[in-house]
Design a protein around this motif. Structure first.
Motif, PDB file in Angstrom:
ATOM      1  N   ILE A  36       0.832  -1.205   0.000  1.00 39.38           N
ATOM      2  CA  ILE A  36       0.000   0.000   0.000  1.00 39.38           C
ATOM      3  C   ILE A  36       0.865   1.253   0.000  1.00 39.38           C
ATOM      4  N   HIS A  37       1.891   1.240   0.848  1.00 35.97           N
ATOM      5  CA  HIS A  37       2.787   2.397   0.892  1.00 35.97           C
ATOM      6  C   HIS A  37       3.528   2.560  -0.439  1.00 35.97           C
ATOM      7  N   GLU A  38       3.807   1.451  -1.088  1.00 37.67           N
ATOM      8  CA  GLU A  38       4.442   1.532  -2.408  1.00 37.67           C
ATOM      9  C   GLU A  38       3.484   2.133  -3.427  1.00 37.67           C
ATOM     10  N   ASP A  39       2.183   1.758  -3.348  1.00 41.44           N
ATOM     11  CA  ASP A  39       1.187   2.335  -4.253  1.00 41.44           C
ATOM     12  C   ASP A  39       1.036   3.836  -4.007  1.00 41.44           C
ATOM     13  N   ILE A  40       1.046   4.259  -2.742  1.00 40.71           N
ATOM     14  CA  ILE A  40       0.941   5.687  -2.416  1.00 40.71           C
ATOM     15  C   ILE A  40       2.143   6.449  -2.975  1.00 40.71           C
ATOM     16  N   ARG A  41       3.320   5.870  -2.791  1.00 40.89           N
ATOM     17  CA  ARG A  41       4.523   6.517  -3.317  1.00 40.89           C
ATOM     18  C   ARG A  41       4.466   6.613  -4.838  1.00 40.89           C
ATOM     19  N   THR A  42       3.969   5.528  -5.488  1.00 39.68           N
ATOM     20  CA  THR A  42       3.837   5.552  -6.955  1.00 39.68           C
ATOM     21  C   THR A  42       2.840   6.621  -7.394  1.00 39.68           C
ATOM     22  N   SER A  43       1.760   6.773  -6.622  1.00 40.03           N
ATOM     23  CA  SER A  43       0.750   7.785  -6.959  1.00 40.03           C
ATOM     24  C   SER A  43       1.353   9.185  -6.940  1.00 40.03           C
ATOM     25  N   TYR A  44       2.152   9.461  -5.914  1.00 43.22           N
ATOM     26  CA  TYR A  44       2.793  10.780  -5.838  1.00 43.22           C
ATOM     27  C   TYR A  44       3.775  10.976  -6.998  1.00 43.22           C
ATOM     28  N   LEU A  45       4.490   9.918  -7.371  1.00 43.49           N
ATOM     29  CA  LEU A  45       5.431  10.032  -8.490  1.00 43.49           C
ATOM     30  C   LEU A  45       4.700  10.309  -9.798  1.00 43.49           C
ATOM     31  N   VAL A  46       3.556   9.611 -10.002  1.00 45.33           N
ATOM     32  CA  VAL A  46       2.780   9.827 -11.224  1.00 45.33           C
ATOM     33  C   VAL A  46       2.255  11.265 -11.280  1.00 45.33           C
ATOM     34  N   ARG A  47       1.779  11.746 -10.173  1.00 51.92           N
ATOM     35  CA  ARG A  47       1.249  13.116 -10.139  1.00 51.92           C
ATOM     36  C   ARG A  47       2.349  14.130 -10.420  1.00 51.92           C
ATOM     37  N   ASN A  48       3.547  13.845  -9.929  1.00 53.15           N
ATOM     38  CA  ASN A  48       4.661  14.751 -10.221  1.00 53.15           C
ATOM     39  C   ASN A  48       4.999  14.745 -11.706  1.00 53.15           C
ATOM     40  N   VAL A  50       2.938  14.025 -14.145  1.00 53.17           N
ATOM     41  CA  VAL A  50       1.848  14.710 -14.867  1.00 53.17           C
ATOM     42  C   VAL A  50       1.998  16.230 -14.733  1.00 53.17           C
ATOM     43  N   ASP A  51       2.373  16.681 -13.545  1.00 53.82           N
ATOM     44  CA  ASP A  51       2.546  18.125 -13.344  1.00 53.82           C
ATOM     45  C   ASP A  51       3.718  18.684 -14.135  1.00 53.82           C
ATOM     46  N   SER A  52       4.685  17.825 -14.466  1.00 49.50           N
ATOM     47  CA  SER A  52       5.871  18.302 -15.199  1.00 49.50           C
ATOM     48  C   SER A  52       5.650  18.350 -16.707  1.00 49.50           C
ATOM     49  N   ILE A  53       4.440  18.026 -17.187  1.00 47.18           N
ATOM     50  CA  ILE A  53       4.179  18.043 -18.637  1.00 47.18           C
ATOM     51  C   ILE A  53       4.400  19.447 -19.217  1.00 47.18           C
ATOM     52  N   TYR A  54       4.038  20.444 -18.463  1.00 51.25           N
ATOM     53  CA  TYR A  54       4.076  21.811 -19.000  1.00 51.25           C
ATOM     54  C   TYR A  54       5.511  22.320 -19.177  1.00 51.25           C
ATOM     55  N   SER A  83      -5.133   7.907 -19.292  1.00 53.94           N
ATOM     56  CA  SER A  83      -5.249   7.788 -20.758  1.00 53.94           C
ATOM     57  C   SER A  83      -5.806   9.085 -21.349  1.00 53.94           C
ATOM     58  N   ASP A  84      -6.785   9.695 -20.672  1.00 56.83           N
ATOM     59  CA  ASP A  84      -7.336  10.959 -21.151  1.00 56.83           C
ATOM     60  C   ASP A  84      -6.280  12.043 -21.168  1.00 56.83           C
ATOM     61  N   ILE A  85      -5.415  12.029 -20.172  1.00 56.34           N
ATOM     62  CA  ILE A  85      -4.342  13.036 -20.140  1.00 56.34           C
ATOM     63  C   ILE A  85      -3.398  12.827 -21.314  1.00 56.34           C
ATOM     64  N   ILE A 101      -6.123  16.881 -16.115  1.00 55.71           N
ATOM     65  CA  ILE A 101      -5.118  16.758 -15.048  1.00 55.71           C
ATOM     66  C   ILE A 101      -5.758  16.955 -13.685  1.00 55.71           C
ATOM     67  N   LYS A 102      -6.658  17.970 -13.589  1.00 58.53           N
ATOM     68  CA  LYS A 102      -7.350  18.189 -12.328  1.00 58.53           C
ATOM     69  C   LYS A 102      -8.210  16.989 -11.959  1.00 58.53           C
ATOM     70  N   HIS A 103      -8.893  16.409 -12.984  1.00 59.36           N
ATOM     71  CA  HIS A 103      -9.698  15.211 -12.722  1.00 59.36           C
ATOM     72  C   HIS A 103      -8.820  14.047 -12.243  1.00 59.36           C
ATOM     73  N   PHE A 104      -7.648  13.895 -12.895  1.00 55.06           N
ATOM     74  CA  PHE A 104      -6.720  12.821 -12.503  1.00 55.06           C
ATOM     75  C   PHE A 104      -6.251  13.008 -11.066  1.00 55.06           C
ATOM     76  N   GLU A 105      -5.941  14.226 -10.658  1.00 55.15           N
ATOM     77  CA  GLU A 105      -5.485  14.483  -9.300  1.00 55.15           C
ATOM     78  C   GLU A 105      -6.584  14.160  -8.285  1.00 55.15           C
ATOM     79  N   LYS A 106      -7.857  14.464  -8.640  1.00 52.75           N
ATOM     80  CA  LYS A 106      -8.957  14.109  -7.755  1.00 52.75           C
ATOM     81  C   LYS A 106      -9.078  12.601  -7.608  1.00 52.75           C
ATOM     82  N   VAL A 107      -8.920  11.893  -8.758  1.00 56.20           N
ATOM     83  CA  VAL A 107      -8.989  10.430  -8.713  1.00 56.20           C
ATOM     84  C   VAL A 107      -7.869   9.867  -7.820  1.00 56.20           C
TER      85      VAL A 107
END
Length: 451
Positions: A36-48, A50-54, A83-85, A101-107
């Motif tokens: 679970i902690h690995e999934d949480i860490r992966t989630s934060y990495l994915v969000r980072n 996604v935020d770096s796309i710009y 996939s939508d992103i 991106i905002k929808h993905f962050e909420k998910v």
């Protein structure tokens, strides 16, 4: 498998089953929490990412990375949001990309909110099952220890106590009915052995009593005719029946000497039998030790002259001992006569009295003979045993003197022993525990009376 082994094995299996199962559940929950902690860490990495796309310009690499991450995301809602992103990013639809991106962050936030309570629940389970495992193991080991103590060690201790009682001569205990297990077999074997030994000891005691009775009867019956023979030989040697031929006189003298030796042997056998049977009472009284030693030395003047050996007993300390005077004098006389017989001509036998602290008196008689071999030192205190010395014709005896002396000393609660080195002589010693030191006044008065 024996009953004890079966019960111990059963307890160990139960403890290992409960404790091992609880520990296994705790480990499984720990692995889930780690996932679970690995999934949480992966989630934060994915969000980072996604935020770096710009700000990143390598569009192809970003697309490939997001595609790879999308394949590993679960549940499907997260994968579809990513996939939508990717689709908005590849079509350069920036306003749509921002909304997705905002929808993905909420998910992702919703997903993390789902994981955190689960992780807390599993962490509590880890502690719960770990405690169950530890408590079960500790209690199991405690009950196992108690069972082993009651089923194994306590019976062993009882058998050991009985063995020690048996070795110490305590035969009055009753044999218990042993349990039907290995320790019961051990106890049954010991009981059988003890009963057989007791039976054999009773037979030996009966034989010993019969032997002692035979020796007593034979000695008593022999003493009377031997005394008559000695008297008759004495009359012959005294000339009461007329003059005898010198050769006949010499033979009669030899017969008289050997008769004396036989009478001494008979008397010694009777003395030893009385001591062993505890039928020779000791008449204890306080006596000056130096006077007892001096009387023994005076009685051996003839033997000293014939052997050319002197006795040195000067500067003896002023002690009194509570002993049977005649018996202790018999011990000293025996040890002195042996020392004289085994000493070379011209040497002196030394008598010493020592005392160290509150311990017993140590009376030593040292000679400068050939010494006694270590193998013979213990044997010479046995009946009819003596060290041999063919060089000295005065060495004659019955082999009972030291045995009698040892018995007399032990009746006085002392110890008789020997210290000897080959070629350097021997020191026979005995101890007397009941003694006291004379005061100066008593010592001076005794010296005046002796003068």
């Amino acid at each position: 498998m024996s009953p004890i082994q079966f019960r111990i094995s059963l307890v160990i299996l139960l403890v290992m089953a409960v404790s091992g199962t609880s520990f296994g559940v705790a480990v499984y929950n720990f692995l889930q929490v780690k996932s679970i902690h690995e999934d949480i860490r992966t989630s934060y990495l994915v969000r980072n990412k996604v935020d770096s796309i710009y700000i990143r310009k390598d569009r192809k690499n970003i697309t490939n990375e997001l595609q790879a991450i999308r394949e590993s995301l679960e549940p499907e809602e997260r994968s579809l949001a990513l996939s939508d992103i990717i689709q908005s990013y590849t079509s350069n639809s920036w306003s749509l990309l921002k909304r997705r991106i905002k929808h993905f962050e909420k998910v992702e936030a919703k997903y993390i909110e789902f994981l955190l309570p689960k992780a807390e629940y599993l962490e509590k389970n880890i502690l719960y099952y770990f405690l169950i495992s530890s408590i079960t193991f500790i209690l199991g080991m405690f009950f196992l220890r108690e069972y082993v103590a009651k089923a194994v060690f306590e019976p062993l201790l009882r058998v050991t106590t009985k063995m020690m009682d048996f070795l110490n001569g305590k035969y009055s205990y009753k044999f218990e009915v042993p349990p039907s297990n290995e320790l019961g077999d051990l106890q049954s074997t010991f009981n059988s052995m003890a009963q057989r030994v007791l039976h054999n000891m009773e037979e030996l005691e009966h034989l010993d009593r019969a032997k002692s009775e035979f020796l007593n009867i034979a000695s008593h019956e022999l003493r009377t005719p031997m005394t008559s023979i000695k008297g008759s030989l004495g009359l012959l040697t005294s000339g009461a029946l007329g003059d005898l031929d010198p050769e006949v006189q010499n033979m009669i003298g030899i017969a008289e000497s050997e008769t004396d030796r036989l009478i001494r042997l008979i008397n010694e056998i009777l003395d030893l039998a009385k001591i062993e049977a505890r039928k020779m009472p000791m008449k204890l009284s306080w006596n000056r030790l130096d006077e007892v030693i001096q009387e023994s030395v005076n009685g051996l003047n003839g033997l000293c002259k014939s052997s050319g050996v002197s006795i040195s007993c000067a500067n003896l300390p002023d002690y009194e001992v509570n002993v049977d005077r005649d018996r202790i004098q018999q011990v000293i006389t025996n040890l002195l006569s042996n020392a004289i017989k085994y000493s070379p001509k011209g040497k002196a036998v030394e008598v010493t009295v020592e005392q160290d602290g509150p311990g017993p008196l140590f009376i030593g008689i040292r000679d400068y003979g050939k010494g006694i071999h270590p193998d013979e030192q213990a044997q010479i205190f046995e009946k009819f045993r003596q060290a041999t010395n063919s060089d000295n014709p005065l060495v004659k005896g019955t082999g009972l003197g030291l045995a009698i002396a040892k018995a007399i000393v032990e009746e006085h609660l002392g110890h008789l022993g020997v210290q000897s080195d080959i070629g350097e002589g021997s020191t026979f010693y005995f101890t007397l525990p009941n003694w006291r030191e004379l005061s100066n006044n008593e010592s001076q008065e005794s010296q005046k009376e002796a003068a």
